[in-house]
Design a protein around this motif. Sequence first.
Motif, short mmCIF file in Angstrom:
data_model
loop_
_atom_site.label_atom_id
_atom_site.label_comp_id
_atom_site.label_asym_id
_atom_site.label_seq_id
_atom_site.Cartn_x
_atom_site.Cartn_y
_atom_site.Cartn_z
N PHE A 136 0.80 -1.21 0.00
CA PHE A 136 0.00 0.00 0.00
C PHE A 136 0.85 1.28 0.00
O PHE A 136 0.40 2.32 0.44
N ALA A 137 2.06 1.17 -0.52
CA ALA A 137 2.93 2.34 -0.61
C ALA A 137 2.43 3.27 -1.71
O ALA A 137 1.70 2.87 -2.61
N PHE A 138 2.83 4.52 -1.63
CA PHE A 138 2.42 5.50 -2.63
C PHE A 138 2.86 5.10 -4.04
O PHE A 138 2.24 5.46 -5.02
N ASP A 139 3.96 4.34 -4.13
CA ASP A 139 4.45 3.92 -5.45
C ASP A 139 3.44 3.06 -6.19
O ASP A 139 3.48 2.95 -7.41
N ASN A 140 2.55 2.43 -5.45
CA ASN A 140 1.56 1.55 -6.06
C ASN A 140 0.29 2.28 -6.51
O ASN A 140 -0.59 1.67 -7.09
N ILE A 141 0.20 3.54 -6.22
CA ILE A 141 -0.96 4.33 -6.65
C ILE A 141 -0.70 4.80 -8.08
O ILE A 141 0.38 5.32 -8.39
N ILE A 142 -1.69 4.62 -8.91
CA ILE A 142 -1.55 5.02 -10.31
C ILE A 142 -1.81 6.52 -10.41
O ILE A 142 -2.79 7.02 -9.87
N GLY A 143 -0.95 7.21 -11.07
CA GLY A 143 -1.11 8.64 -11.26
C GLY A 143 0.22 9.33 -11.12
O GLY A 143 0.73 9.48 -10.01
N LYS A 144 0.81 9.74 -12.23
CA LYS A 144 2.15 10.33 -12.21
C LYS A 144 2.12 11.82 -12.55
O LYS A 144 3.16 12.45 -12.63
N SER A 145 0.95 12.38 -12.74
CA SER A 145 0.87 13.78 -13.12
C SER A 145 1.33 14.69 -11.99
O SER A 145 1.38 14.29 -10.82
N LYS A 146 1.65 15.92 -12.33
CA LYS A 146 2.11 16.91 -11.34
C LYS A 146 1.07 17.12 -10.23
O LYS A 146 1.42 17.11 -9.05
N PRO A 147 -0.24 17.28 -10.56
CA PRO A 147 -1.24 17.45 -9.49
C PRO A 147 -1.30 16.23 -8.55
O PRO A 147 -1.45 16.39 -7.34
N MET A 148 -1.16 15.02 -9.11
CA MET A 148 -1.19 13.82 -8.26
C MET A 148 0.04 13.76 -7.37
O MET A 148 -0.05 13.35 -6.21
N GLN A 149 1.20 14.17 -7.86
CA GLN A 149 2.42 14.20 -7.05
C GLN A 149 2.24 15.16 -5.88
O GLN A 149 2.68 14.88 -4.76
N GLN A 150 1.56 16.29 -6.11
CA GLN A 150 1.27 17.24 -5.02
C GLN A 150 0.33 16.63 -4.00
O GLN A 150 0.49 16.84 -2.80
N LEU A 154 1.11 15.98 -0.01
CA LEU A 154 0.18 16.43 1.03
C LEU A 154 -0.23 15.28 1.95
O LEU A 154 -0.29 15.43 3.17
N ILE A 155 -0.45 14.12 1.37
CA ILE A 155 -0.81 12.93 2.16
C ILE A 155 0.33 12.58 3.11
O ILE A 155 0.11 12.28 4.29
N GLN A 156 1.57 12.61 2.61
CA GLN A 156 2.72 12.27 3.45
C GLN A 156 2.87 13.26 4.60
O GLN A 156 3.24 12.87 5.71
N LEU A 157 2.58 14.51 4.37
CA LEU A 157 2.67 15.51 5.43
C LEU A 157 1.57 15.31 6.48
O LEU A 157 1.79 15.47 7.67
N ALA A 158 0.38 14.94 6.03
CA ALA A 158 -0.76 14.80 6.93
C ALA A 158 -0.81 13.45 7.63
O ALA A 158 -1.40 13.32 8.71
N ALA A 159 -0.19 12.42 7.07
CA ALA A 159 -0.29 11.06 7.59
C ALA A 159 0.09 10.91 9.06
O ALA A 159 -0.60 10.23 9.82
N PRO A 160 1.17 11.54 9.55
CA PRO A 160 1.53 11.36 10.96
C PRO A 160 0.54 12.00 11.95
O PRO A 160 0.52 11.65 13.12
N SER A 161 -0.29 12.90 11.45
CA SER A 161 -1.25 13.59 12.33
C SER A 161 -2.34 12.66 12.81
O SER A 161 -2.77 11.75 12.11
N LYS A 162 -2.80 12.86 14.04
CA LYS A 162 -3.88 12.06 14.60
C LYS A 162 -5.24 12.67 14.28
O LYS A 162 -6.27 12.15 14.66
N SER A 163 -5.24 13.82 13.59
CA SER A 163 -6.47 14.52 13.26
C SER A 163 -7.15 13.90 12.06
O SER A 163 -6.50 13.35 11.17
N ASN A 164 -8.48 14.01 12.03
CA ASN A 164 -9.22 13.62 10.83
C ASN A 164 -9.07 14.73 9.80
O ASN A 164 -9.24 15.90 10.10
N ILE A 165 -8.76 14.35 8.59
CA ILE A 165 -8.55 15.33 7.54
C ILE A 165 -9.50 15.03 6.39
O ILE A 165 -9.55 13.92 5.89
N MET A 166 -10.25 16.02 6.00
CA MET A 166 -11.18 15.85 4.88
C MET A 166 -10.81 16.83 3.80
O MET A 166 -10.47 17.91 3.99
#
Length: 166
Positions: A136-150, A154-166
């Motif tokens: 389930f690493a990010f490398d396995n997600i399909i989508g190489k475009s610039k917006p998807m990389q952003q 963002l997911i990597q920055l938010a992942a350690p947080s215990k907050s719910n993020i929508m």
Amino acid sequence: MNILIVDDEEVLQDILTSLIRKEGHRPIPAVTGESALTLLEREEVDLVLLDLMLPGMRGMEVLREIRRRDPDQVVVVITAFSSIESAIEAMREGAFDYITKPFKNEEVLLTIRKGLEQRRLTAENRSLRAQLRQRFAFDNIIGKSKPMQQVYELIQLAAPSKSNIM
């Protein structure tokens, strides 16, 4: 399975070696704490039987060093000089179990079986977690475009947080 026997009493080494061989495991003898730590560096050890009263480095020091090097190592303390305080200290330092001398052979064998099962389960858990992380690493997600990389950043920055993020 490899079982390290750390005890300076030759008779006890012989008894434990015989029991371990009958169970189909490989005993590895050590008579001092220092030699045990050296063996742990060179050998793959699945369980340690550790006497507290050793020449030179004391058993409790050896236990601490083993747990510092490998927090998952299963260590069973065996001692003739048992007290509630030493048992509590050994368990607090991470011993899997505490057996007093003289012991019954079946008691030691049962403890070894339980300790090896604990070791197996810990290794299996670690392996399964690694497989999940890889799958389930990010490398396995399909989508190489610039917006998807952003989005990935963002997911990597938010992942350690215990907050719910929508």
